[in-house]
Write a protein that holds these residues in place. Structure first.
Motif, PDB file in Angstrom:
ATOM      1  N   VAL A  36       3.927   9.049   2.538  1.00  0.00           N
ATOM      2  CA  VAL A  36       5.434   9.097   2.469  1.00  0.00           C
ATOM      3  C   VAL A  36       5.886   8.383   3.733  1.00  0.00           C
ATOM      4  O   VAL A  36       6.816   7.574   3.832  1.00  0.00           O
ATOM      5  CB  VAL A  36       5.862  10.933   2.869  1.00  0.00           C
ATOM      6  N   ALA A  37       5.076   8.368   4.964  1.00  0.00           N
ATOM      7  CA  ALA A  37       5.385   7.737   6.144  1.00  0.00           C
ATOM      8  C   ALA A  37       5.403   6.143   6.114  1.00  0.00           C
ATOM      9  O   ALA A  37       6.479   5.617   6.299  1.00  0.00           O
ATOM     10  CB  ALA A  37       4.487   8.090   7.219  1.00  0.00           C
ATOM     11  N   LEU A  38       4.584   5.757   5.061  1.00  0.00           N
ATOM     12  CA  LEU A  38       4.341   4.230   4.684  1.00  0.00           C
ATOM     13  C   LEU A  38       5.500   3.866   3.981  1.00  0.00           C
ATOM     14  O   LEU A  38       6.314   2.878   3.988  1.00  0.00           O
ATOM     15  CB  LEU A  38       3.170   4.034   4.141  1.00  0.00           C
ATOM     16  N   ARG A  39       5.948   4.617   3.008  1.00  0.00           N
ATOM     17  CA  ARG A  39       7.281   4.580   1.951  1.00  0.00           C
ATOM     18  C   ARG A  39       8.314   4.547   2.750  1.00  0.00           C
ATOM     19  O   ARG A  39       9.279   3.816   2.603  1.00  0.00           O
ATOM     20  CB  ARG A  39       7.078   5.748   0.997  1.00  0.00           C
ATOM     21  N   GLY A 166      -1.117   8.161  -7.757  1.00  0.00           N
ATOM     22  CA  GLY A 166      -0.255   7.959  -8.934  1.00  0.00           C
ATOM     23  C   GLY A 166       0.360   9.366  -9.149  1.00  0.00           C
ATOM     24  O   GLY A 166       1.357   9.775  -9.604  1.00  0.00           O
ATOM     25  N   MET A 167      -0.565  10.379  -9.010  1.00  0.00           N
ATOM     26  CA  MET A 167      -0.416  11.811  -9.441  1.00  0.00           C
ATOM     27  C   MET A 167       0.709  12.265  -8.382  1.00  0.00           C
ATOM     28  O   MET A 167       1.475  13.164  -9.002  1.00  0.00           O
ATOM     29  CB  MET A 167      -1.714  12.698  -9.178  1.00  0.00           C
ATOM     30  N   LEU A 168       0.680  11.800  -7.246  1.00  0.00           N
ATOM     31  CA  LEU A 168       1.739  12.315  -6.451  1.00  0.00           C
ATOM     32  C   LEU A 168       3.230  11.454  -6.506  1.00  0.00           C
ATOM     33  O   LEU A 168       3.857  11.648  -5.592  1.00  0.00           O
ATOM     34  CB  LEU A 168       1.060  11.942  -4.777  1.00  0.00           C
ATOM     35  N   GLY A 169       3.028  10.296  -7.326  1.00  0.00           N
ATOM     36  CA  GLY A 169       4.380   9.913  -7.571  1.00  0.00           C
ATOM     37  C   GLY A 169       4.439   8.462  -6.537  1.00  0.00           C
ATOM     38  O   GLY A 169       5.475   8.031  -6.292  1.00  0.00           O
TER      39      GLY A 169
END
Length: 194
Positions: A36-39, A166-169
């Motif tokens: 999330v932080a990287l995104r 992938g499972m976490l989107g």
């Protein structure tokens, strides 16, 4: 009452399974938070490019109007700049449109060499300096975005994140994000009059 060996064994197995589940949950939560932080860094990079493109697009009408007063018979160059600017800001968004705008701006700046009064104009010099500054910031923002995308993609592809990403989107980010970064610019087309 005395516990049997089977009960003790089942209790130990239950505790081991519980510890494994807790450790796995902590790992997945850590991976999720890191991705999330990287995104978010990638999204910030896109927003930074958007801000620089807005500033660039806002400077174009001022440059054209300044040059127009000195070089009114250079209508073709002025029209080309405005056309390229409008295409970059409103058309089918494409990195080629931004490249076309950059070429048109270079031609506009070259007019300063042909018109000594324009070249000496404080307004033209200030606008030229601002545009140069925006171009430098835009290049830096693009480099920062590429670095953020690289870190994000590395995070998504690294083990153990690759197992859960992938499972976490989480999917790969694209290094060529100019089209996404220009979406905000599309809404603001200044009125340029000749």
């Amino acid at each position: 009452m005395k516990a049997s060996k089977g009960d003790i064994y089942m209790g130990v197995v239950g505790i081991v399974v519980l510890v494994i589940v807790v450790v796995l949950a902590v790992i997945v939560i850590g991976i999720y938070n890191q991705l999330v932080a990287l995104r978010q860094n990638v999204k910030q990079g896109v927003a930074d490019i958007d801000a620089q493109l807005r500033q660039r697009h806002d400077l174009v009408p001022n440059l054209v109007n300044t040059v127009k007063g000195y070089a009114s018979h250079e209508q073709e160059t002025l029209d080309a700049v405005i056309s390229a600017r409008n295409k970059a800001a409103t058309g089918a968004i494409d990195s080629n449109d931004e490249a076309g705008l950059r070429v048109a701006l270079d031609r506009l700046m070259a007019l300063g060499e042909a018109y000594p009064d324009l070249k000496a104009s404080a307004n033209f010099q200030e606008l030229q300096r601002e545009l140069s500054d925006v171009e430098d910031k835009l290049a830096a923002a693009r480099r920062a975005l590429n670095a953020a995308v690289s870190r994000y993609n590395t995070g998504v592809e690294s083990f153990p994140a690759v197992v859960f990403a992938g499972m976490l989107g989480f999917t790969h980010a694209d290094f060529h994000r100019l089209d996404d970064s220009e979406k905000g610019v599309v809404d603001q087309v200044p009125n340029v009059q000749f």
